[in-house]
Scaffold this motif. Structure first.
Motif, PDB file in Angstrom:
ATOM      1  N   THR A   1       0.834  -1.194  -0.333  1.00 48.49           N
ATOM      2  CA  THR A   1      -0.084  -0.481   0.381  1.00 48.49           C
ATOM      3  C   THR A   1       1.113   1.353  -0.229  1.00 48.49           C
ATOM      4  OG1 THR A   1      -0.033  -0.320   2.383  1.00 48.49           O
ATOM      5  CG2 THR A   1      -2.154  -0.863   0.809  1.00 48.49           C
ATOM      6  N   ASN A   2       2.143   1.270   0.415  1.00 44.10           N
ATOM      7  CA  ASN A   2       2.440   2.376   0.439  1.00 44.10           C
ATOM      8  C   ASN A   2       4.803   2.220  -0.089  1.00 44.10           C
ATOM      9  OD1 ASN A   2       4.222   3.182   3.068  1.00 44.10           O
ATOM     10  ND2 ASN A   2       2.721   2.392   3.847  1.00 44.10           N
TER      11      ASN A   2
ATOM     12  N   TYR B   1       1.993   6.496  -1.447  1.00 52.80           N
ATOM     13  CA  TYR B   1       1.333   5.995  -1.981  1.00 52.80           C
ATOM     14  C   TYR B   1       1.015   5.578  -3.481  1.00 52.80           C
ATOM     15  CZ  TYR B   1       0.534   5.530   3.178  1.00 52.80           C
ATOM     16  OH  TYR B   1       0.193   5.292   4.438  1.00 52.80           O
ATOM     17  N   LEU B   2       0.154   5.125  -3.563  1.00 52.10           N
ATOM     18  CA  LEU B   2       0.124   4.392  -4.464  1.00 52.10           C
ATOM     19  C   LEU B   2      -0.479   5.424  -5.797  1.00 52.10           C
ATOM     20  CD1 LEU B   2      -0.860   1.189  -4.660  1.00 52.10           C
ATOM     21  CD2 LEU B   2       1.204   1.794  -4.999  1.00 52.10           C
TER      22      LEU B   2
ATOM     23  N   ASP C   1       0.758   8.104  -6.629  1.00 57.35           N
ATOM     24  CA  ASP C   1       1.535   8.949  -6.495  1.00 57.35           C
ATOM     25  C   ASP C   1       2.042   9.026  -7.981  1.00 57.35           C
ATOM     26  OD1 ASP C   1       5.622   9.915  -6.949  1.00 57.35           O
ATOM     27  OD2 ASP C   1       4.311  10.756  -4.915  1.00 57.35           O
TER      28      ASP C   1
ATOM     29  N   PRO D   1       2.083   1.774   7.566  1.00 55.48           N
ATOM     30  CA  PRO D   1       1.565   3.381   7.449  1.00 55.48           C
ATOM     31  C   PRO D   1       3.007   3.995   7.844  1.00 55.48           C
ATOM     32  CG  PRO D   1       0.389   3.410   9.130  1.00 55.48           C
ATOM     33  CD  PRO D   1      -0.087   1.243   8.920  1.00 55.48           C
TER      34      PRO D   1
ATOM     35  N   ASP E   1      -5.011   1.110   5.437  1.00 50.84           N
ATOM     36  CA  ASP E   1      -4.067   1.186   4.993  1.00 50.84           C
ATOM     37  C   ASP E   1      -4.175   1.334   3.307  1.00 50.84           C
ATOM     38  OD1 ASP E   1      -1.101   2.887   5.055  1.00 50.84           O
ATOM     39  OD2 ASP E   1      -0.353   1.151   4.021  1.00 50.84           O
ATOM     40  N   SER E   2      -5.328  -0.128   3.208  1.00 53.67           N
ATOM     41  CA  SER E   2      -5.753  -0.444   2.529  1.00 53.67           C
ATOM     42  C   SER E   2      -7.023   0.592   1.973  1.00 53.67           C
ATOM     43  CB  SER E   2      -6.098  -1.440   2.646  1.00 53.67           C
ATOM     44  OG  SER E   2      -5.672  -2.852   2.215  1.00 53.67           O
TER      45      SER E   2
ATOM     46  N   ARG F   1      -6.416   4.059   3.053  1.00 56.06           N
ATOM     47  CA  ARG F   1      -6.293   5.019   2.092  1.00 56.06           C
ATOM     48  C   ARG F   1      -5.258   4.877   0.614  1.00 56.06           C
ATOM     49  NH1 ARG F   1      -3.054   5.063   6.568  1.00 56.06           N
ATOM     50  NH2 ARG F   1      -4.445   6.395   7.321  1.00 56.06           N
ATOM     51  N   THR F   2      -4.433   4.302   0.200  1.00 55.58           N
ATOM     52  CA  THR F   2      -4.018   3.832  -0.617  1.00 55.58           C
ATOM     53  C   THR F   2      -4.799   3.801  -2.086  1.00 55.58           C
ATOM     54  OG1 THR F   2      -1.478   3.181  -1.700  1.00 55.58           O
ATOM     55  CG2 THR F   2      -3.877   1.639  -1.057  1.00 55.58           C
TER      56      THR F   2
ATOM     57  N   ASP G   1      -6.336   7.481  -2.920  1.00 57.62           N
ATOM     58  CA  ASP G   1      -5.038   7.642  -3.728  1.00 57.62           C
ATOM     59  C   ASP G   1      -4.675   7.933  -5.008  1.00 57.62           C
ATOM     60  OD1 ASP G   1      -3.187   9.960  -3.473  1.00 57.62           O
ATOM     61  OD2 ASP G   1      -1.613   8.489  -3.380  1.00 57.62           O
TER      62      ASP G   1
END
Length: 217
Positions: free
Chosen positions: A24-25, A30-31, A33, A57, A77-78, A80-81, A84
């Protein structure tokens, strides 16, 4: 990035892999980016499935409050990414990458409508015609972890069942834990007119055609 592209070609062309895995990061990147754009362009060209597994994270030692990070931080975190990927426009620019999100999408099924409420405030959100739940419904999700009795119904209520896959979490989950999870799928309330086993098998065969009975002769 050059190394990632080399490894992608090696995995797919030399080793015959069915897909690749990312976390995820990576050190807080993060993905969504933009540094990943060359990789996404190649994954999109190849239509390579990408399995996304969570990791801790940034500042996880503070966020976890001394408790195991996989308990809470991984599922957030899943979400979150994926948010993103969504709001950075990656899912729109590279529509031919099949993304597989583990653990039933983490917290995404519960947050999709909330993300939709905030979408118009974000630069990329106002230009998208499809809603957040619609776009998240185009991703694939597995049932690793503890999907029953609550998470799998929440997942399918949010995004449907046509892209739900089985996931074992082996070898991070030991064999006895995998056995217990398989038993939970068999013992859970089944989809209407179907079973979790049959449903996830059909979906996996659509995503990975070589696994279908027709492909095996």
């Amino acid at each position: 990035m050059a190394g990632a592209l080399d490894e992608l070609a090696h995995a797919m062309d030399d080793l015959g892999a069915d897909g690749v895995t990312v976390e995820t990061n990576a050190h807080g990147v993060y993905l969504g980016d933009t540094r990943y754009e060359p990789l996404y362009a190649e994954l999109d060209r190849r239509r390579t499935p990408v399995f996304v597994h969570p990791t801790s994270p940034p500042h996880a030692e503070d966020l976890a409050l001394g408790r195991p990070r996989p308990m809470l931080e991984f599922v957030f975190d899943s979400a979150r990414t994926v948010s993103d990927l969504l709001f950075a426009g990656v899912l729109t620019r590279y529509p031919d990458i099949p993304w597989i999100i583990t653990h039933g999408g983490g917290a995404l099924p519960l947050l999709a409508q909330r993300m939709e409420l905030f979408r118009a405030m974000l630069p990329s959100g106002a230009t998208e015609s499809a809603s957040v739940p619609e776009r998240l419904g185009r991703l694939w999700y597995d049932l690793a972890g503890t999907p029953f009795p609550h998470q799998a119904p929440a997942l399918t209520a949010a995004f449907g069942s046509e892209r739900v896959l089985y996931g074992s979490e082996y070898c991070w989950t030991p064999a006895f834990g995998v056995d217990a999870q398989i038993a939970s799928l068999a013992g859970a309330a089944q989809p209407a007119g179907d079973t979790w086993h049959a449903l996830t098998t059909r979906n996996a065969q659509r995503l990975f055609p070589r696994l279908s009975p027709a492909a095996s002769g």
